[in-house]
Scaffold this active site. Structure first.
Site, PDB file in Angstrom:
ATOM      1  NE  ARG A   1      -2.889   0.212   3.335  1.00  0.00           N
ATOM      2  CZ  ARG A   1      -3.627   0.007   4.473  1.00  0.00           C
ATOM      3  NH1 ARG A   1      -4.069  -0.937   4.975  1.00  0.00           N
ATOM      4  NH2 ARG A   1      -3.739   1.039   5.066  1.00  0.00           N
TER       5      ARG A   1
ATOM      6  NE  ARG B   1      -1.437   4.581   7.565  1.00  0.00           N
ATOM      7  CZ  ARG B   1      -1.292   3.327   7.442  1.00  0.00           C
ATOM      8  NH1 ARG B   1      -0.109   2.887   7.071  1.00  0.00           N
ATOM      9  NH2 ARG B   1      -2.360   2.350   8.080  1.00  0.00           N
TER      10      ARG B   1
END
Ligand code: AMP
Length: 216
Positions: free
Chosen positions: A160, A171
């Site tokens: 990903r 993140r």
């Protein structure tokens, strides 16, 4: 029963939420999965979400809250739901409380899945996802039978965009800033339990089931 799993990216909450939902006959509601599917299909939602996701930022609250509100209307959710990756901000948590109240429901348990930052990095950089069906693997912990090929549908596996190192760092920063405050929010409501997320997948699952009072 309505459950929320909270934990940093790479804490294994996606894997665990899926397995718990299967075992308990509940719906696994992952906003990340719904958004990724929308991106794959190129729907208007996907086109809007893509830029945020690729940079490791959060998709705007109103978009995600709309998805969850819609999904919770479906009758299959009446049996129970395991929320995965939602809520991620205080305003999403408040919206979830309101939506459940409208449906005459409430959140039964929120489980914080605790994993060290070192382990999170190790897990995320080895994660691979099927481009076709979204199934997840790990190059060390859960490898597919044939390298680079999905066991379930034969589709190609890829890393990903948001599992690449600089995006992972972003993140984690977003998790600490926006999502960690949810832990004290739910602690105050008296619904929070903490579970150690390190160790074999099956063991962690047993701990989670115990924590929510399903097994002792
Ligand atoms: P996940 O699979 O849960 O790690 O989610 C992947 C990405 O989807 C996140 O980094 C966000 O960009 C987006 N996303 C998923 N769930 C939410 C949410 N509840 N609020 C905002 N963005 C989300």
């Amino acid at each position: 029963m309505y459950l929320v799993l909270i934990g940093p990216p790479g804490s294994g909450k996606g894997t665990q939420a899926k397995r718990m939902a299967e075992e308990l006959g509940f719906v696994h509601l992952s906003t990340g999965d719904i958004l990724r599917e929308a991106v794959r299909e190129g729907t208007p939602l996907g086109l809007e979400a893509k830029k945020y996701m690729e940079e490791g930022r959060l998709v705007p609250d109103e978009v995600v809250i709309g998805i969850v509100r819609e999904k919770l209307r479906s009758p299959e959710c009446e049996k129970g739901v395991v929320f995965d990756g939602f809520p991620r901000t205080i305003s999403q948590a408040e919206a979830l409380d309101r939506i459940l109240e409208e449906l005459g429901r409430r959140l039964d348990r929120v489980v914080e899945v605790e994993v060290s930052e070192e382990e999170v990095l190790r897990r995320l950089t080895g994660r691979r996802t099927c481009r076709n069906c979204g199934a997840m693997y790990h190059v060390f912990f859960e490898p597919p039978k044939v390298e680079g090929v999905c066991d379930k549908c034969g589709g190609p596996l890829y890393q990903r965009e948001d599992d690449k190192e600089d995006v992972i760092k972003e993140r984690l920063r977003v998790y600490r800033k926006d999502t960690e405050p949810l832990i004290s929010y739910y602690e105050k409501k008296g619904v929070l339990v903490k579970v150690k997320g390190e160790g074999p997948i099956e063991e962690v699952k047993q701990r989670l089931l115990e924590a929510i009072g399903v097994r002792r």
